[in-house]
Design a protein around this motif. Structure first.
Motif, PDB file in Angstrom:
ATOM      1  N   GLY A  22       0.805  -1.347  -0.081  1.00 33.83           N
ATOM      2  CA  GLY A  22       0.052   0.055   0.120  1.00 33.83           C
ATOM      3  C   GLY A  22       0.786   1.337  -0.020  1.00 33.83           C
ATOM      4  N   ASP A  25       3.288   2.091   3.099  1.00 37.49           N
ATOM      5  CA  ASP A  25       3.026   0.973   3.641  1.00 37.49           C
ATOM      6  C   ASP A  25       1.892   1.141   4.512  1.00 37.49           C
ATOM      7  N   GLN A  26       0.608   1.586   4.111  1.00 33.40           N
ATOM      8  CA  GLN A  26      -0.602   1.684   4.791  1.00 33.40           C
ATOM      9  C   GLN A  26      -1.121   0.375   5.086  1.00 33.40           C
ATOM     10  N   HIS A  27      -1.120  -0.474   4.117  1.00 36.30           N
ATOM     11  CA  HIS A  27      -1.774  -1.796   4.390  1.00 36.30           C
ATOM     12  C   HIS A  27      -1.056  -2.581   5.607  1.00 36.30           C
ATOM     13  N   MET A  30      -1.984  -1.182   8.897  1.00 37.50           N
ATOM     14  CA  MET A  30      -3.418  -1.623   9.272  1.00 37.50           C
ATOM     15  C   MET A  30      -3.137  -3.100   9.780  1.00 37.50           C
ATOM     16  N   TRP A  62      -2.283 -12.646   4.511  1.00 38.93           N
ATOM     17  CA  TRP A  62      -1.366 -12.305   3.808  1.00 38.93           C
ATOM     18  C   TRP A  62      -1.879 -13.023   2.398  1.00 38.93           C
ATOM     19  N   LEU A  65      -5.025 -11.629   0.906  1.00 43.37           N
ATOM     20  CA  LEU A  65      -4.591 -10.466  -0.019  1.00 43.37           C
ATOM     21  C   LEU A  65      -4.159 -10.760  -1.106  1.00 43.37           C
ATOM     22  N   LEU A  75      -5.369  -3.475  -4.677  1.00 45.95           N
ATOM     23  CA  LEU A  75      -5.881  -3.874  -3.474  1.00 45.95           C
ATOM     24  C   LEU A  75      -6.316  -2.172  -2.385  1.00 45.95           C
ATOM     25  N   LEU A  77      -7.597  -0.431   0.795  1.00 44.91           N
ATOM     26  CA  LEU A  77      -7.527  -0.387   2.188  1.00 44.91           C
ATOM     27  C   LEU A  77      -8.817  -1.111   2.851  1.00 44.91           C
ATOM     28  N   ASP A  79     -10.019  -3.586   1.598  1.00 44.58           N
ATOM     29  CA  ASP A  79     -10.018  -4.994   1.190  1.00 44.58           C
ATOM     30  C   ASP A  79      -9.262  -5.507   2.436  1.00 44.58           C
ATOM     31  N   VAL A  80      -8.113  -4.767   2.981  1.00 42.22           N
ATOM     32  CA  VAL A  80      -7.347  -5.243   4.197  1.00 42.22           C
ATOM     33  C   VAL A  80      -8.036  -5.271   5.436  1.00 42.22           C
ATOM     34  N   ASP A  81      -8.919  -4.285   5.489  1.00 37.87           N
ATOM     35  CA  ASP A  81      -9.872  -4.192   6.384  1.00 37.87           C
ATOM     36  C   ASP A  81     -10.750  -5.611   6.618  1.00 37.87           C
TER      37      ASP A  81
END
Length: 322
Positions: A22, A25-27, A30, A62, A65, A75, A77, A79-81
């Protein structure tokens, strides 16, 4: 002494890593925040350390994702959440197929797919029912996906026209006080529908189809007295329809037509004392074959991740007040 574990997770290459990590590196941040693990990135690999159970969950997340990224080429955010909070149990084979399915390709070659489990089920509900109510908060894609499916049906000649409708709470009353001709008066209420069409079809194609009356965009109040055959009809912001307007709209639907009614029952702007037609319809029409009520929720929000948090905060306050 507290037990810890450490594993290393890698992508195919640095380009894939950049998408999975992200922006800034925001993913990864999170993942750290939600799972309470420590991530250390180096090249296209990440070391994950912390409680063994949480590290194992991070490994599962991981892989999910990565699967989503390789399916969609992007991808978010959200989606990660979603994967961390709701999807750790994994996607079934059918769900994986639904998430990979391209429902439309725009003129700019943008492939449109469902981004969440809820969106995939919503798309299926619209395809399988003559009348579908899509109810949920802002940012869940309920209207946008309906527009995509309408355009797809038109291109495949399943319908002859698309009719997009929105209630203007003041239609037929306060509109007379606004400057300009009728079209200029109602355009502000209908702008979100134009925006969706422009994104899916391109501005020139959308304008041409509107000019030829193959696509019609109109206020709900102007649907009275019509019968709509061979049409894909969308009523947006249906929570702001009155009981009478909802009944009128639903009885406009003719042969070989499909209707999608979208709305957010937490954002009703009707005058005090007026019951929402959407709320009444859900109470009256449950269980009728061919009519389906589908609820999207905050896990289906695909806008900025803060939108999801805002929705949850307001929902929590409503629960406290009740």
């Amino acid at each position: 002494m507290e037990q810890t574990d450490c594993i290393q997770l890698c992508t195919r290459d640095n380009e894939e890593a950049q998408l999975l990590f992200g922006q800034h590196d925001q993913h990864l941040k999170m993942i750290e925040d939600i799972l309470d693990v420590t991530l250390t990135a180096r090249g296209n690999c990440v070391s994950v350390s912390g409680d063994p159970r949480q590290v194992a969950i991070a490994g599962q997340a991981w892989q999910q994702l990565l699967d989503l990224l390789r399916t969609r080429g992007e991808l978010l955010l959200t989606d990660v959440d979603y994967v961390l909070k709701e999807g750790i149990q994994g996607f079934s084979e059918d769900e994986q197929k639904e998430l990979k399915r391209v429902i439309f390709v725009t003129p700019r070659k943008k492939a449109i797919r469902p981004k969440t489990r809820g969106q995939a089920r919503y798309i299926r509900a619209v395809e399988e029912n003559d009348i579908t109510f899509g109810i949920g908060p802002a940012g869940t894609g309920k209207t946008y996906l309906a527009v995509v499916l309408a355009v797809d049906a038109l291109k495949k000649k399943k319908v002859d026209r698309i009719v997009l409708v929105r209630p203007a709470v003041e239609a037929g009353e306060s509109l007379g006080f606004l400057p300009g001709d009728l079209q200029e008066k109602i355009d502000p209420y209908l702008r979100p529908l134009y925006d969706g069409l422009h994104d899916v079809l391109g501005e020139d194609t959308a304008a041409r189809l509107i000019e030829r009356k193959i696509i019609e965009i109109a206020p709900l109040a102007y649907m009275r007295g019509r019968t709509l055959d061979d049409a894909f009809i969308i009523l947006d912001e249906a929570q702001n329809s009155t009981q009478e307007q909802m009944k009128m709209f639903l009885t406009r639907i003719g042969f070989r037509s499909k209707a999608v009614i979208t709305g957010d029952i937490t954002q009703i702007d009707l005058p005090a004392g007026k019951t929402s037609g959407l709320v009444e319809a859900e109470a009256l029409l449950q269980g009728i074959r061919g009519i389906h009520f589908f609820h999207l929720d905050d896990t289906d929000v695909v806008r900025h991740p803060l939108v999801q948090k805002i929705i949850r905060a307001y929902a929590a306050r409503r629960t406290e007040q009740e």
